[in-house]
Design a protein around this motif. Sequence first.
Motif, PDB file in Angstrom:
ATOM      1  N   LEU A  79      -4.495   9.561  -7.724  1.00  0.00           N
ATOM      2  CA  LEU A  79      -3.252   9.658  -8.352  1.00  0.00           C
ATOM      3  C   LEU A  79      -3.392   8.686  -9.500  1.00  0.00           C
ATOM      4  N   ALA A  80      -4.092   7.449  -9.353  1.00  0.00           N
ATOM      5  CA  ALA A  80      -3.909   6.542 -10.451  1.00  0.00           C
ATOM      6  C   ALA A  80      -4.948   7.071 -11.835  1.00  0.00           C
ATOM      7  N   CYS A  81      -6.116   7.775 -11.299  1.00  0.00           N
ATOM      8  CA  CYS A  81      -6.812   8.446 -12.234  1.00  0.00           C
ATOM      9  C   CYS A  81      -6.137   9.484 -12.990  1.00  0.00           C
ATOM     10  N   LEU A  82      -5.194  10.364 -12.510  1.00  0.00           N
ATOM     11  CA  LEU A  82      -4.769  11.414 -13.049  1.00  0.00           C
ATOM     12  C   LEU A  82      -3.830  10.886 -13.804  1.00  0.00           C
ATOM     13  N   LEU A  83      -3.106   9.823 -13.542  1.00  0.00           N
ATOM     14  CA  LEU A  83      -1.688   9.405 -14.297  1.00  0.00           C
ATOM     15  C   LEU A  83      -2.322   8.726 -15.517  1.00  0.00           C
ATOM     16  N   THR A  84      -3.533   8.153 -15.526  1.00  0.00           N
ATOM     17  CA  THR A  84      -4.000   7.381 -16.840  1.00  0.00           C
ATOM     18  C   THR A  84      -4.665   8.420 -17.838  1.00  0.00           C
ATOM     19  N   ILE A  85      -5.080   9.697 -17.153  1.00  0.00           N
ATOM     20  CA  ILE A  85      -5.428  10.816 -18.126  1.00  0.00           C
ATOM     21  C   ILE A  85      -4.213  11.358 -18.644  1.00  0.00           C
ATOM     22  N   ALA A  86      -3.172  11.649 -17.833  1.00  0.00           N
ATOM     23  CA  ALA A  86      -2.006  12.110 -17.982  1.00  0.00           C
ATOM     24  C   ALA A  86      -1.221  11.363 -19.187  1.00  0.00           C
ATOM     25  N   ALA A  87      -1.166   9.897 -19.291  1.00  0.00           N
ATOM     26  CA  ALA A  87      -0.773   9.419 -20.248  1.00  0.00           C
ATOM     27  C   ALA A  87      -1.473   9.512 -21.661  1.00  0.00           C
ATOM     28  N   ASN A  88      -2.597   9.569 -21.681  1.00  0.00           N
ATOM     29  CA  ASN A  88      -3.551  10.100 -22.813  1.00  0.00           C
ATOM     30  C   ASN A  88      -3.234  11.560 -23.282  1.00  0.00           C
TER      31      ASN A  88
END
Length: 446
Positions: A59-68
């Motif tokens: 989830l944290a990885c996907l949220l980091t990608i989603a921010a970009n």
Amino acid sequence: MNNASKDQEIIAAAIAINAPFVGRLRSRTLVSSRWFALIGQFITVLVVHFGFNFELPLLACLLTIAANITLNIIITVGLPPQRLVRQWEAAAQLTFDVLQLALLLYLTGGIANPFCLLLIAPATIAASTLQPRWTLSIVGVTILSVGVLALYSYPLPWNPPGGFMLPALYQFAMAFAIIIGLLFTASYAWRVSLEESQLADALIATQEVLAREQRLAALGGLAAAAAHELGTPLATIQVTAKEMLRSLPPKSLDLEDAELILSQAQRCREILRNLTNQKEISESVTETLPFGQLLEEVAERHPDLGHKAVLFDIQGPEGKGELMVIRKPAILYGLGNMLENAIQYANQAVTVSAKWDERSVRVTISDDGPGFDEVVLDRLGEPYVTTSLQGPINTNSREGMGLGFFIAKTLLERSGAQVSFWNNTGASRGAVVQTVWPFSAIAAKS
């Protein structure tokens, strides 16, 4: 103002137009590159988590990608794709890319993650497109991120979880290697970009100077044509005014007007006669001319010789007569620039030697001055390379010939010539510039 001063102004204006007030990156370039990186990040995270069954904070990885992804969507919607982003805007976006990638690496193993090498990419892009201050800021953020990743991070995804741990010394060695690679790659990209930018500026200046020479030639042709066309009506006006003077009584009121018409017509004819007799204008419309006359025209562009002499030595094959050549502004300017520098730094005389045969035409310009500085002789002719002897600036020093020599050399090479520089050895010191054309490149067709 002499021709050299005019050329200096043209060069300065051309370079100022090309000055990097805005960035060299379009908005769509950064956006498309970021989409490519985000797709790779997304696929890699899914493959590692579901394909290899490695545990990672999904989830944290996907949220980091989603921010970009959110940033990319905002830029795509808010900015025209063809717009050149400002320096600070590009620096801000690249800094965000570094931090986003660093956070994703923090969640997936830190410095032990093999994808940490991708941290070099934003700094390399910055070094090749942004001003040094913005590049240094991005490099600094990247180095700081690498240092943090070497000290703190989630464990590398592995089975069993936490089963793969690199020694601390090896992790620091990895961080050091990434930093060295970052500095080397960024400095290399900056150096290549700087040379490319200087070359582009110099080529723009070259084109501006050549365009000026062509405009002057066209203006000369227009002046000669005007002088020819206006001669006949002015002669008619003059004849008519003379007839009016003969026919009018001495005390007529129109007598003064007729005298004024006659005097002004005579003045116009004198102006046109002087205009036609100017060698620069009459020859500027000549497409072909004798080779010796071409060299004389080059020398006449620099009449202020002081106490220095220009000596000509023109030789051709016996029985071949005079060589007729094509009059090209590029040749006139290129040889003129070389001759001007030779005159400037000569002690007493400059020698212009010209030889030709059925294969080539060769012009050698030599002076009796101090010669080229040996330190930069191998690079002379490159843009922004100046030659200057050690010590105070005086008549025996050569300086300010970087861009001028580059323009002259480029114009001559575009006319088909090969240009070389060297210094005379022995008692006859001085600089030598030799220009060699294939016979077919300069000779006029008979």
